[in-house]
Motif scaffolding. Structure first.
Motif, mmCIF file in Angstrom:
data_model
loop_
_atom_site.group_PDB
_atom_site.id
_atom_site.type_symbol
_atom_site.label_atom_id
_atom_site.label_comp_id
_atom_site.label_asym_id
_atom_site.label_seq_id
_atom_site.Cartn_x
_atom_site.Cartn_y
_atom_site.Cartn_z
ATOM 1 N N TYR A 313 -18.877 3.059 10.489
ATOM 2 C CA TYR A 313 -18.011 4.063 10.655
ATOM 3 C C TYR A 313 -16.949 4.184 9.874
ATOM 4 N N VAL A 314 -15.930 5.218 9.481
ATOM 5 C CA VAL A 314 -15.012 5.142 8.543
ATOM 6 C C VAL A 314 -13.757 4.984 9.589
ATOM 7 N N SER A 315 -12.775 3.969 8.864
ATOM 8 C CA SER A 315 -11.494 3.735 9.414
ATOM 9 C C SER A 315 -10.596 4.878 8.935
ATOM 10 N N VAL A 316 -9.345 4.975 9.811
ATOM 11 C CA VAL A 316 -8.407 5.894 9.548
ATOM 12 C C VAL A 316 -7.599 5.316 8.630
ATOM 13 N N ILE A 317 -7.564 4.239 8.174
ATOM 14 C CA ILE A 317 -6.671 3.327 7.310
ATOM 15 C C ILE A 317 -7.030 3.892 5.919
ATOM 16 N N ALA A 318 -5.868 4.162 5.192
ATOM 17 C CA ALA A 318 -6.060 4.632 3.715
ATOM 18 C C ALA A 318 -5.005 4.180 2.791
ATOM 19 N N THR A 319 -5.050 2.868 2.795
ATOM 20 C CA THR A 319 -4.311 2.027 1.695
ATOM 21 C C THR A 319 -4.960 1.852 0.601
ATOM 22 N N PRO A 320 -4.318 1.449 -0.591
ATOM 23 C CA PRO A 320 -5.108 1.066 -1.621
ATOM 24 C C PRO A 320 -6.085 0.266 -1.702
ATOM 25 N N GLU A 321 -5.999 -0.858 -0.655
ATOM 26 C CA GLU A 321 -7.242 -1.816 -0.633
ATOM 27 C C GLU A 321 -8.230 -1.179 -0.210
ATOM 28 N N VAL A 322 -8.160 -0.224 0.881
ATOM 29 C CA VAL A 322 -9.341 0.516 1.545
ATOM 30 C C VAL A 322 -9.955 1.657 0.289
ATOM 31 N N ARG A 323 -9.167 2.185 -0.260
ATOM 32 C CA ARG A 323 -9.756 3.053 -1.332
ATOM 33 C C ARG A 323 -10.567 2.276 -2.306
ATOM 34 N N ALA A 324 -9.863 0.958 -2.601
ATOM 35 C CA ALA A 324 -10.557 0.215 -3.681
ATOM 36 C C ALA A 324 -11.947 -0.038 -3.192
ATOM 37 N N TRP A 325 -12.137 -0.342 -1.918
ATOM 38 C CA TRP A 325 -13.387 -1.004 -1.353
ATOM 39 C C TRP A 325 -14.473 0.219 -1.165
ATOM 40 N N VAL A 326 -14.127 1.303 -0.955
ATOM 41 C CA VAL A 326 -15.001 2.573 -0.885
ATOM 42 C C VAL A 326 -15.411 3.113 -2.302
#
Length: 427
Positions: A313-326
């Motif tokens: 599922y998709v986390s609500v976290i929207a940090t640069p690290e998460v963006r880079a991962w997706v």
């Protein structure tokens, strides 16, 4: 799982160092769960032991707290239950100030999510009571071998005679109502007479009646009502389409691919609901300190990534690290506008379109709400729609089974009579 399940007597023995977590089944990475005690010790200097329990439906969790006064410290309900618990004064405020400012991770949650959560209340600051966890959309999982994507541009696809006995419907009346009502009032939406948010939030007898009329007309197409098995049926190629949640859709797509079956997911053009689950501290919680640190821990980007990778599922976290991962242009060929989630620089992110809906889709989605006083009417409508639902396929199966049972009983009776006659002759 390393987290120990203790007896109730153990719970009472040292609740100051015990954290009781109540979450959905299969909704966390076990490494994240098991690492919390050590992380908590590092942050606070205190020991904590986790009592981790799971539930299958929101209502059972709510009943345990509202009626049973269970002392869970942190829970993970869906948006409409959070809204109901707020109205019923069943949540405690999250005292974020107990965590030093430099160690707080709450701001890692996308502002988009915070804004959606605020729609749950006109009187309270919802972020004082809950922090988001996972989110997604509702749409159709479908098999392109049998269904053209163009056929699913509208929720009206459930009425198409060519899908007779080929649709699995989610047995979740709020989720189904909140998308079909958008179809029922699609012309009014186009004319600007009503908004999607109004339709989903303000449930009236007239709106329920219009949705019931559509669902009743679609009954011949519905092969079954399911809570969880529909996605598995899709992976086996046993049905053509399934109204489902985006996370389940991705699971089905991945599982089906291993069996050589192609599946896809689409959100119809009338719009959909955008759903959320969030962490809360219920009224009867004992260890609110550890609960607050738990919620803070779940907002770490590395934990968000591990949880997404594990549960799909998709986390609500929207940090640069998460963006880079997706952001993965080697896997995804079409960029998505995810500026609503990751910020104004995220106009072209190469992400999974099933999990991260493009802004054009999100703009047509509304938050699902608690039905309040209309809840009973929705349940009655749902029971009427489901009550005598038998698709021709299901009816045929039932007839065959009944005939087979009747033949078995008849043959058994005949054989018994023959045996008795033989026994009398021997005597």
């Amino acid at each position: 799982m390393l987290v120990a399940l203790m007896s109730l007597s153990s719970f009472a023995a040292d609740r100051a160092h015990t954290l009781k977590v109540y979450n959905w089944a299969d909704y966390i990475d076990e490494d994240v769960l098991n690492a919390f005690p050590a992380w908590y010790k590092e942050m606070t200097g205190e020991d904590v032991e986790i009592i981790y329990q799971t539930f299958d439906i929101n209502e059972s969790m709510l009943t345990e707290i509202e009626v049973g006064h269970e002392d869970y410290d942190v829970i993970c309900p869906s948006e409409y239950i959070i809204e109901r618990m707020l109205k019923a004064n069943l949540l405690k405020k999250i005292d974020k100030n107990i965590i030093p400012a430099e160690q707080q991770n709450f701001d890692n949650v996308a502002p988009f999510v915070v804004d959606k959560f605020q729609q749950m209340s006109e009187t309270e600051n919802v972020s004082d009571y809950t922090v988001g966890y996972m989110w997604g959309t509702t749409g159709f999982i479908y098999n392109p071998k049998f269904v053209d994507r163009e056929d699913l541009r509208s929720w009206g696809a459930i009425l198409d005679p060519k899908f007779e006995g080929r649709i699995y419907m989610k047995d979740a009346f709020r989720d189904v109502y909140s998308v079909i009502v958008l179809y029922a009032y699609r012309e009014e939406i186009e004319r600007g007479e009503v908004t999607r948010d109004d339709l989903v939030r303000d449930i009236t007898p007239e709106r329920i009646a219009r949705v019931e009329e559509i669902l009743t007309a679609a009954k011949a197409n519905i092969a079954g009502w399911e809570v969880d098995f529909g996605k598995e049926e899709m992976t086996k190629g046993k049905t053509w389409m399934n109204l489902s949640w985006s996370g389940d859709a991705q699971w089905a797509i991945d599982e089906a691919a291993e069996m050589g079956i192609e599946l896809d997911y689409v959100v119809p053009e009338e719009g959909s609901n955008v759903w959320f689950d969030g962490w809360c501290i219920p009224k009867y919680a004992v260890n609110t300190k550890a609960a607050t640190w738990w919620i803070n821990y779940m907002c770490l980007p590395e934990n968000a990534i591990k949880n997404m990778d594990f549960i799909g599922y998709v986390s609500v976290i929207a940090t640069p690290e998460v963006r880079a991962w997706v952001d993965d242009r080697q896997t995804w060929s079409q960029p998505l506008d995810l500026s609503y989630f990751f910020g104004e620089t995220a106009l072209a992110v190469y992400a999974n379109p099933v999990l991260y809906a493009d802004k054009t889709i999100i703009d047509r989605c509304a938050l699902m709400h608690d039905a309040g006083d209309m809840n009973e009417e929705l349940v009655k409508m749902w029971n009427r729609v489901k009550g005598d639902n038998l698709s021709p396929l299901m009816l045929g199966i039932i007839v065959v089974v009944v005939i087979a049972i009747a033949l078995f009983i008849a043959m058994h009776f005949i054989n018994e009579r023959k045996q008795r006659k033989l026994q009398r002759k021997r005597k």
